[in-house]
Design an enzyme around this catalytic site. Structure first.
Site, PDB file in Angstrom:
ATOM      1  N   TYR A  20       0.522   3.034  11.310  1.00 23.81           N
ATOM      2  CA  TYR A  20      -0.796   2.574  10.863  1.00 23.81           C
ATOM      3  C   TYR A  20      -1.772   3.013  11.947  1.00 23.81           C
ATOM      4  CZ  TYR A  20      -4.072  -0.956   8.885  1.00 23.81           C
ATOM      5  OH  TYR A  20      -5.133  -1.611   8.280  1.00 23.81           O
ATOM      6  N   HIS A  33      -9.265   4.076   9.271  1.00 15.69           N
ATOM      7  CA  HIS A  33      -8.643   3.395   8.142  1.00 15.69           C
ATOM      8  C   HIS A  33      -8.433   1.908   8.450  1.00 15.69           C
ATOM      9  CE1 HIS A  33      -6.000   2.521   4.770  1.00 15.69           C
ATOM     10  NE2 HIS A  33      -5.054   2.117   5.609  1.00 15.69           N
ATOM     11  N   GLU A  54      -1.992   7.073  -0.556  1.00 19.75           N
ATOM     12  CA  GLU A  54      -2.360   7.071   0.848  1.00 19.75           C
ATOM     13  C   GLU A  54      -2.129   8.479   1.384  1.00 19.75           C
ATOM     14  OE1 GLU A  54      -1.786   2.414   2.169  1.00 19.75           O
ATOM     15  OE2 GLU A  54      -0.405   3.919   2.975  1.00 19.75           O
ATOM     16  N   ASP A  96       1.972   8.239   0.434  1.00 18.05           N
ATOM     17  CA  ASP A  96       2.682   6.957   0.532  1.00 18.05           C
ATOM     18  C   ASP A  96       2.038   5.985  -0.452  1.00 18.05           C
ATOM     19  OD1 ASP A  96       4.686   5.362   1.543  1.00 18.05           O
ATOM     20  OD2 ASP A  96       3.418   4.525   3.119  1.00 18.05           O
ATOM     21  N   GLN A 146       0.422  -5.916  -2.761  1.00 16.54           N
ATOM     22  CA  GLN A 146       0.363  -5.992  -1.297  1.00 16.54           C
ATOM     23  C   GLN A 146      -0.471  -7.191  -0.832  1.00 16.54           C
ATOM     24  OE1 GLN A 146      -0.821  -2.313   0.500  1.00 16.54           O
ATOM     25  NE2 GLN A 146      -0.713  -3.086   2.582  1.00 16.54           N
ATOM     26  N   TYR A 192       1.783  -9.599   1.609  1.00 22.40           N
ATOM     27  CA  TYR A 192       1.881  -9.031   2.963  1.00 22.40           C
ATOM     28  C   TYR A 192       1.815 -10.063   4.080  1.00 22.40           C
ATOM     29  CZ  TYR A 192      -3.052  -9.170   4.477  1.00 22.40           C
ATOM     30  OH  TYR A 192      -4.310  -9.554   4.884  1.00 22.40           O
ATOM     31  N   LYS A 229       4.902  -1.187  -1.231  1.00 22.97           N
ATOM     32  CA  LYS A 229       4.970   0.107  -0.576  1.00 22.97           C
ATOM     33  C   LYS A 229       6.267   0.867  -0.836  1.00 22.97           C
ATOM     34  CE  LYS A 229       2.489   1.447   2.033  1.00 22.97           C
ATOM     35  NZ  LYS A 229       1.391   2.408   1.808  1.00 22.97           N
ATOM     36  N   THR A 251      -2.160   6.035   6.770  1.00 22.64           N
ATOM     37  CA  THR A 251      -3.278   6.638   6.056  1.00 22.64           C
ATOM     38  C   THR A 251      -4.236   7.322   7.026  1.00 22.64           C
ATOM     39  OG1 THR A 251      -3.135   4.895   4.396  1.00 22.64           O
ATOM     40  CG2 THR A 251      -5.157   6.179   4.438  1.00 22.64           C
TER      41      THR A 251
END
Length: 427
Positions: free
Chosen positions: A137, A142, A208, A242, A249, A253, A262, A358
């Site tokens: 990440y 992003h 993504e 992705d 999510q 999450y 994901k 991303t």
């Protein structure tokens, strides 16, 4: 050992279009199925797929220490395990074989018929058996955009984000090569204003824009990889879509992060472009403030200038380019990602895949997801056929492309293209 394959003046006796992603200076590696249903390891020059298994059987790799069946397998894992020296020797040899001044294969019609295929006559496969998959990440833009949307601008980044490459372990069983369609996932979501979840198709399927790197055997359990050595254990890169289900999510999450939103599908481009091929396109990444801890500190040009593009093609309509970005925007480098990944002694094996996360740039037209491009669906994008998109519709094909270009040399990845199908219901 010099990388002679990268000579910008080298030409091939194969016909290569001027705008090809695959000139003789590229020489990526992949796995394909021939029209005779033979699976082989290969490379690509222009619009030709080259059977490296056949080349090996015909003794074109004589003098390079390879097992007899190195290229007659259905994955690249064993070749990748042989390490950087072997990769470079093989790639340099392939460049020599197809050099315009080398007549050995060029003038042997029987050998050419065995070795060379038109790209449209082969079917690309997943290039490696991916044992483990980690998704990072690592785009500050992003992470800031998502944090701004879901929290507030003042607290967009969590306190740890500027200190460590954040990542999570994904699911390798649903990684597929370009061309394989993906089904809209089912899952639990919490509709706006409700307190009880429902189960059904995701309504907010997103792409993504990512790249991924493929590793060789890097360490034994308990051993860490120093950041200045990390690139020695990276074989090459692919493009990665992705896929993400934003509504699933959002509900799942907290507290442990991405899960079913994901792992339903990740699509990759089938040709692995080596780090050697990308060497001429090195560039500096963003300034890192605060300075990372010593085990993550690095100097020099540690990222790559890779142009990236995303298009959406509705069914029976022309594609619309919706984003143009660049890999160089990534805050954390691949070396830092791999060094951090192994800093606790985690073992990394040949064929493991590490997603970049991303890739979003600094401007709205360079964002790497529909979530950002439409700002959560508030600003729909108009397609070439006049329809609008907040997220991805059934029947849409998402196409990602990537290439480097410098001094008239272009090295590309081809594309990762995949169509979103309706949910799969077992009859």
């Amino acid at each position: 050992m010099p990388i002679t394959a990268n000579d910008p003046n080298r030409k091939s006796w194969l016909d290569v279009p001027n705008d090809s992603d695959f000139p003789i200076q590229n020489i990526p590696f992949g796995v394909f199925l021939t029209k005779d249903d033979v699976v082989t390891i290969g490379t690509r020059i222009g619009d030709y797929a080259i059977d490296l298994g056949a080349l090996q059987q015909l003794n074109y790799f004589e003098g390079i220490d390879l097992t007899d069946d190195m290229f007659m397998q259905d994955t690249l894992n064993d070749f990748i395990s042989d390490g950087k020296k072997t990769w470079r020797l093989v790639r340099n040899r392939i460049a020599d074989i197809f050099d315009a001044t080398n007549s050995e294969l060029r003038d042997n019609e029987k050998h050419r018929e065995t070795v060379i295929f038109k790209i449209e006559d082969v079917e690309m496969q997943l290039p490696v058996l991916i044992g483990d998959y980690t998704d990072f990440y690592s785009s500050k833009e992003h992470a800031t955009n998502v944090g701004t949307m879901f929290r507030d601008p003042a607290n967009a980044l969590f306190p740890n984000w500027l200190h460590i490459p954040i990542g999570y372990h994904g699911r390798s069983s649903t990684i597929v090569p370009s061309g394989i369609p993906v089904h809209r996932p089912m899952g639990q979501t919490l509709p706006n204003g409700e307190t009880t979840p429902v189960f059904g198709p995701s309504r907010l399927v997103d792409f993504e824009l990512e790249t991924a790197f493929i590793t060789t055997d890097a360490n034994i359990m308990g051993e860490n990889i120093p950041v200045h050595e990390a690139e020695d254990y990276i074989f090459g890169m692919v493009l990665l879509n992705d896929w993400s289900a934003r509504d699933i999510q959002k509900w799942e999450y907290v507290p442990l992060g991405p899960f079913l939103a994901k792992n339903f599908a990740s699509s990759i481009s089938p040709w692995i472009v080596t780090m050697d091929a990308l060497e001429p396109f090195r560039t500096k990444g963003p300034i890192q403030e605060p300075m990372p801890l010593p085990y993550l500190q690095e100097k020099g040009k540690k990222t790559f200038d890779i142009n990236l593009e995303v298009s959406i093609q509705p069914e029976n309509a022309e594609a619309t380019v919706i984003s143009k970005s660049n890999f160089k925007y990534m805050y954390w480098s691949m070396s830092q990602q791999l060094a951090h990944h192994t800093s606790n002694g985690c073992r990394v094996n040949s064929g493991d895949m590490m997603g970049s996360g991303t890739i979003s740039g600094p401007t709205p037209d360079s964002y790497g997801s529909m979530l950002e491009l439409t700002w959560g669906g508030k600003n729909p994008i108009t397609m070439s056929d006049g329809t609008e998109r907040k997220f991805i519709n059934d029947g849409d094909t998402v196409i990602m492309k990537g290439y480097c270009e410098k001094d008239s040399t272009r090295i590309g990845f081809g594309e990762v293209s995949s169509k979103l199908l309706p949910p799969f219901f077992r009859k």
